[in-house]
Design a protein around this motif. Structure first.
Motif, short mmCIF file in Angstrom:
data_model
loop_
_atom_site.label_atom_id
_atom_site.label_comp_id
_atom_site.label_asym_id
_atom_site.label_seq_id
_atom_site.Cartn_x
_atom_site.Cartn_y
_atom_site.Cartn_z
N SER A 91 -4.69 11.37 0.96
CA SER A 91 -3.25 11.65 1.00
C SER A 91 -2.76 12.27 -0.31
O SER A 91 -1.70 12.88 -0.35
CB SER A 91 -2.46 10.38 1.31
OG SER A 91 -2.58 9.44 0.25
N GLY A 100 -5.79 7.09 2.59
CA GLY A 100 -5.03 6.91 1.35
C GLY A 100 -5.55 7.78 0.23
O GLY A 100 -4.79 8.35 -0.55
N ASP A 155 -8.09 3.33 4.12
CA ASP A 155 -8.60 3.54 2.76
C ASP A 155 -8.95 5.00 2.55
O ASP A 155 -8.58 5.63 1.55
CB ASP A 155 -9.81 2.65 2.53
CG ASP A 155 -10.26 2.68 1.07
OD1 ASP A 155 -9.45 3.05 0.19
OD2 ASP A 155 -11.42 2.34 0.80
N ASN A 186 1.21 4.27 -2.64
CA ASN A 186 1.01 5.66 -2.18
C ASN A 186 2.21 6.52 -2.51
O ASN A 186 2.07 7.69 -2.89
CB ASN A 186 0.73 5.67 -0.69
CG ASN A 186 0.36 7.04 -0.17
OD1 ASN A 186 1.21 7.80 0.28
ND2 ASN A 186 -0.92 7.37 -0.25
N GLN A 231 -5.05 1.79 -4.84
CA GLN A 231 -4.92 1.71 -3.39
C GLN A 231 -6.14 1.04 -2.78
O GLN A 231 -6.03 0.11 -1.97
CB GLN A 231 -4.77 3.12 -2.79
CG GLN A 231 -3.38 3.71 -2.88
CD GLN A 231 -3.29 5.06 -2.20
OE1 GLN A 231 -2.23 5.51 -1.84
NE2 GLN A 231 -4.41 5.73 -2.02
N PHE A 264 0.84 -1.21 0.00
CA PHE A 264 0.00 0.00 0.00
C PHE A 264 0.87 1.26 0.00
O PHE A 264 0.64 2.19 -0.78
CB PHE A 264 -0.93 0.00 1.21
CG PHE A 264 -1.62 1.32 1.45
CD1 PHE A 264 -2.77 1.65 0.75
CD2 PHE A 264 -1.10 2.25 2.35
CE1 PHE A 264 -3.38 2.87 0.95
CE2 PHE A 264 -1.72 3.46 2.56
CZ PHE A 264 -2.87 3.78 1.85
N PHE A 265 1.86 1.29 0.87
CA PHE A 265 2.72 2.48 0.95
C PHE A 265 3.58 2.64 -0.30
O PHE A 265 3.93 3.77 -0.67
CB PHE A 265 3.59 2.43 2.21
CG PHE A 265 2.84 2.74 3.47
CD1 PHE A 265 2.22 3.96 3.64
CD2 PHE A 265 2.73 1.79 4.48
CE1 PHE A 265 1.50 4.26 4.80
CE2 PHE A 265 2.02 2.07 5.63
CZ PHE A 265 1.40 3.29 5.80
#
Length: 577
Positions: A299, A296, A293, A176, A249, A172-173
């Motif tokens: 962000s 994200g 979620d 991101n 994401q 995930f990161f």
């Protein structure tokens, strides 16, 4: 992401940073309260599996759930309040600091930077930080903390599911991070187009009279429409570029939740996970990434937050003029210039000028357009700092004075007068906000504007439009002179104060100037013969140098720019219709 968050918190004031940190702590407690839902569900599921659901079991589960909901609501309310106070407090302080910083920047900064950019930073950028940034930052922080707490809880329940969760977070990161990189250039372009749009809107509104007079409405409208379209395209392009990342994401988090669900079922079938833990993992798979979620998706706006912070920091990092001098009271008000040199954008504007202006004398500055007259007066009053030589007031270099101490000695009346959207009384008492009305009226009478003020609907309490739009040019000039009379500084700088005044107002304006300049040191830029010929000294500035210097009679005996200047004015004055 983490670097952006660090920059944002570094930008905040210490007091408001503490509020944000406290808000994060409360968000951590909120995450803990939210995590209590899992034990509550576990308690009930365990009782169901054992066919031992009693009133006590229901009350225990209900009690844990109540603590979770009520505790979460209380700490969330406190976190939101601290976050809001921190956001508004930071931006209020930064706006005031920006205004104070801009006050002491050299005038060249305003030539290099468009009004639209400065307006965008002080309005849009600060509003983004005030409304969007604080919410986005706290939402992201809250999402990260909630996920961290839930991950820790699941690692306790079953380390295998915990490891799957951790692996999902790593991917995930990574996604991101790609989104952050993709948004870097887009966010900067968006801010640039925001600034360009504001500049065009200001230009269009301020230039409406000229647009109508010269029938160029279509051209100017086209330029404004182009700026609007470009702004729309920049915003749309940013959204369209980031949507795939946000979708990926969200899809990935749901996919990891599905993997946790399937893994839990397989582990139960294989006999390595009991039914209770399996059911808890299945239920948790729907809760694990809920806040992450949302964090994200939002962000993506962190890059805009970062650009906003950087734009504000760029202004703060622009070197101010040295204003840390002494609070000096000059022994006299003689002004001297010693081999003054000044260049703008590598073009020499003032080249080695030396002069002396004794106190309580009038010095007129004349010369061809673009010769450096206004720049010279700006250097004498330290709107700019000289590149070479020195300007002295009372025998002390003006750079030895603090800016406030120096400005106490100067009053200005410019050709283009700016009045604030406030009462006439407050515009006059601008230099002395606490001055009583009696002094305001006295200054207005000396400036020959009392009579027309009294004819206005509310007299001195009449609120005038921004920039003085509701007053004529002569009326604005006289109010500007009244403001200078109120300040009562020993040195008066007149920058073509009578250039655009009609003949009907000229007599009153000259009387006002006479009242203002009585027993003062006067430096005037003027094109009208009658305002120049009575000066104690006349400086003729051409190409950044003093071409001639003397009284009117002395210069008229010389063959040069001044005599040509006077002849041209006399010829123009002899024209009749």
């Amino acid at each position: 992401m983490f670097k952006i968050l660090k920059n944002f918190f570094g930008f905040c004031s210490p007091t408001d940073r503490k509020k944000f940190c406290s808000s994060i702590v409360f968000s951590l407690f909120q995450a803990m309260f939210e995590a209590l839902k899992i034990p509550a569900i576990a308690c009930m599921v365990s009782a169901l599996l054992e066919n031992n659901v009693t009133a006590q079991t229901c009350f225990i589960c209900l009690g844990i759930m109540a603590v979770s909901v009520i505790g979460s609501g209380i700490v969330k309310s406190k976190a939101t309040m601290l976050q809001t106070e921190g956001g508004y407090g930071t931006c209020a302080e930064k706006r005031m600091k920006l205004a104070e910083h801009l006050r002491y920047l050299p005038m060249g900064y305003y030539n290099d930077n468009s009004l639209g950019h400065i307006m965008s930073v002080t309005t849009n950028t600060m509003q983004n930080l005030e409304n969007v940034a604080t919410r986005v930052v706290m939402l992201v922080c809250s999402g990260l903390l909630s996920t961290a707490v839930i991950t820790a809880v699941l690692l306790v329940y079953d380390w295998r599911i915990g490891l799957i969760l951790c692996a999902g977070l790593i991917v995930f990161f990574a996604i991101n991070s790609g989104m952050m990189k993709a948004s870097a250039d887009m966010a900067k372009r968006k801010q640039e187009k925001d600034s360009a749009l504001i500049a065009k809107v200001i230009e269009y509104i301020q230039g409406i009279p000229e647009v109508k007079a010269f029938k160029i409405t279509g051209q100017r409208s086209k330029e404004l429409n182009t700026a609007i379209d470009e702004n729309e395209h920049a915003n749309s392009a940013m959204e369209l570029k980031l949507i795939p990342y946000m979708t990926l994401q969200s899809f990935w988090l749901k996919a990891v939740g599905t993997v946790i669900l399937l893994t839990s079922v397989l582990l139960y079938i294989g006999g390595s996970m009991d039914l209770l833990t399996c059911i808890i993992m299945i239920i948790s798979s729907y809760l694990i990434y809920a806040q992450l979620d949302s964090a994200g998706k939002y962000s993506a706006l962190l890059r805009t937050v970062d650009v906003s912070v950087r734009q504000a920091q760029e202004i703060f990092e622009t070197p101010q003029m040295d204003i840390t001098g002494e609070d000096i009271v000059p022994e006299n008000y003689d002004i001297t210039g010693e081999s003054i040199g000044f260049a703008y954008a590598e073009k020499k504007i003032i080249d080695g000028i030396s002069l002396t202006i004794p106190e309580r004398t009038t010095t007129a500055i004349v010369g061809p357009s673009g010769g450096g007259k206004t720049t010279l007066t700006s250097l004498l009053s330290r709107f700019w700092d000289v590149d070479e030589g020195a300007v002295k007031l009372g025998g002390r270099d003006v750079r030895e004075y603090s800016m406030d101490a120096l400005m106490r000695n100067f009053s200005f009346v410019f050709q283009r007068v700016y009045l604030f959207q406030d009462t006439i009384a407050n515009n006059i008492r601008f230099g002395q906000p606490e001055a009583p009305m009696e002094k305001v009226i006295e200054a207005a009478k000396k400036a020959c504007c009392h009579d027309f003020i009294m004819q206005l609907p509310d007299g001195y309490d009449t609120v005038i439009g921004e920039g003085g739009a509701s007053l004529s040019g002569g009326e604005k000039q006289r109010i500007s002179i009244a403001r200078a009379i109120m300040k009562d500084s020993p040195i008066i700088v007149l920058d073509e104060a009578t250039a655009n005044v009609d003949p009907e107002n000229e007599a009153e304006l000259m009387n006002a100037i006479e009242a203002l300049t009585k027993e003062k040191t006067v430096i005037m830029i003027a094109h009208r013969l009658k305002t120049v010929r009575t000066a104690d000294s006349i400086l003729v500035i051409d190409s950044g140098r003093i071409a001639q210097q003397g009284t009117h009679d002395e210069l008229m005996r010389q063959d040069g720019i001044y005599r040509t200047f006077v002849a041209g004015r006399r010829e123009a004055a002899s024209w009749r219709l």
